[in-house]
Design an enzyme around this catalytic site. Sequence first.
Site, PDB file in Angstrom:
ATOM      1  N   GLU A  55      34.100  46.714 -44.298  1.00 24.52           N
ATOM      2  CA  GLU A  55      35.341  47.397 -43.938  1.00 24.52           C
ATOM      3  C   GLU A  55      36.406  47.232 -45.016  1.00 24.52           C
ATOM      4  O   GLU A  55      36.715  46.115 -45.445  1.00 24.52           O
ATOM      5  CB  GLU A  55      35.854  46.841 -42.596  1.00 24.52           C
ATOM      6  N   GLU A 112      31.727  39.128 -36.866  1.00 28.26           N
ATOM      7  CA  GLU A 112      32.512  39.193 -38.100  1.00 28.26           C
ATOM      8  C   GLU A 112      32.412  37.876 -38.867  1.00 28.26           C
ATOM      9  O   GLU A 112      32.642  36.800 -38.307  1.00 28.26           O
ATOM     10  CB  GLU A 112      33.989  39.467 -37.765  1.00 28.26           C
ATOM     11  N   ASP A 127      35.141  46.057 -30.640  1.00 26.13           N
ATOM     12  CA  ASP A 127      36.268  45.371 -29.985  1.00 26.13           C
ATOM     13  C   ASP A 127      37.579  46.109 -30.285  1.00 26.13           C
ATOM     14  O   ASP A 127      38.642  45.723 -29.811  1.00 26.13           O
ATOM     15  CB  ASP A 127      36.337  43.886 -30.364  1.00 26.13           C
ATOM     16  N   SER A 128      37.477  47.222 -31.032  1.00 32.23           N
ATOM     17  CA  SER A 128      38.622  48.123 -31.185  1.00 32.23           C
ATOM     18  C   SER A 128      38.996  48.711 -29.822  1.00 32.23           C
ATOM     19  O   SER A 128      40.070  49.315 -29.676  1.00 32.23           O
ATOM     20  CB  SER A 128      38.309  49.248 -32.176  1.00 32.23           C
ATOM     21  N   ASP A 140      30.101  44.547 -30.124  1.00 27.67           N
ATOM     22  CA  ASP A 140      30.855  43.484 -30.798  1.00 27.67           C
ATOM     23  C   ASP A 140      30.941  42.233 -29.932  1.00 27.67           C
ATOM     24  O   ASP A 140      31.288  42.321 -28.741  1.00 27.67           O
ATOM     25  CB  ASP A 140      32.300  43.952 -31.055  1.00 27.67           C
ATOM     26  N   LYS A 176      27.205  42.521 -32.918  1.00 27.41           N
ATOM     27  CA  LYS A 176      27.857  42.468 -34.231  1.00 27.41           C
ATOM     28  C   LYS A 176      28.845  41.303 -34.244  1.00 27.41           C
ATOM     29  O   LYS A 176      29.572  41.086 -33.273  1.00 27.41           O
ATOM     30  CB  LYS A 176      28.579  43.790 -34.531  1.00 27.41           C
TER      31      LYS A 176
END
Length: 272
Positions: free
Chosen positions: A190, A123, A52-53, A91, A121
Amino acid sequence: MSVAKKQYKRITTKSLVDMKSNGEKIAMLTAYDYTMAKIVDGAGIDVILVGDSASNVMAGHETTLPITLDQMIYHAASVVRGIERSLVVVDLPFGSYQSDPKEALRSAIRIMKESGGHAVKLEGGKEIKESIKRILNAGIPVMGHLGLTPQSIYKFGTYTVRAKEEEEAEKLKSDALLLEKLGCFAMVLEKVPAKLAKEVSESVSIPVIGIGAGNGVDGQVLVTHDMLGMTHEFNPRFLRRYLDLHEEMTNAFKSYMQDVKSLDFPSDEEQY
Ligand code: KIV
């Protein structure tokens, strides 16, 4: 050619666990489009993360929060069309899995069906346990993401190193064990102290892929645009730049402009 490229025709979630057992480090990079994915895959990178970057590097947003599920699916489908061998992890964007497990599953199913990606993925740890369980129960592989979780940036208030204090480090260690127990096939760690990341990696049998988490983990991930030197303004200590594409591209654009304005381009050979 790397050992993995010879050994694994196609990277699967199982290949990654095998690589950890065999002590072979995992190389992961981001991609958001067909052309970049084709180059990254062709180079033999094990895992492509449709991160999602994309919200930052493709769309120019300050955070990862604005990107939508539809936009992630568009990026992921473009990446999948470019790959032959890499495992593609996508993501789940902010807002597509935090409110309830059924919505999380619906979002993960959309990613798998509409993009052709191989895994998702998410978070977080304990807080999203039910969502992870439901997605895994549907047969969708899940990669976890602990430490600095950019979707929670407004809770943290800063992008500095996480889990330096005992309490947060303990929570991170128990979340990592939980992700393994639930059945996640790997996790990203991270921006946490290298010593803690090594401890986490040694405590679980699934691969731990670090970004700013030192060299005691089972693999590394970087944002491709950062490691290629396209993003000059982003300079964290963990980033190694392998090219200065910002400068190379700027020079190429300037040369082109000069050629156009001086009538040097196109030449006689470059027209019909
Ligand atoms: O979105 C992303 O690119 C990521 C990596 C930084 C791990 O989550």
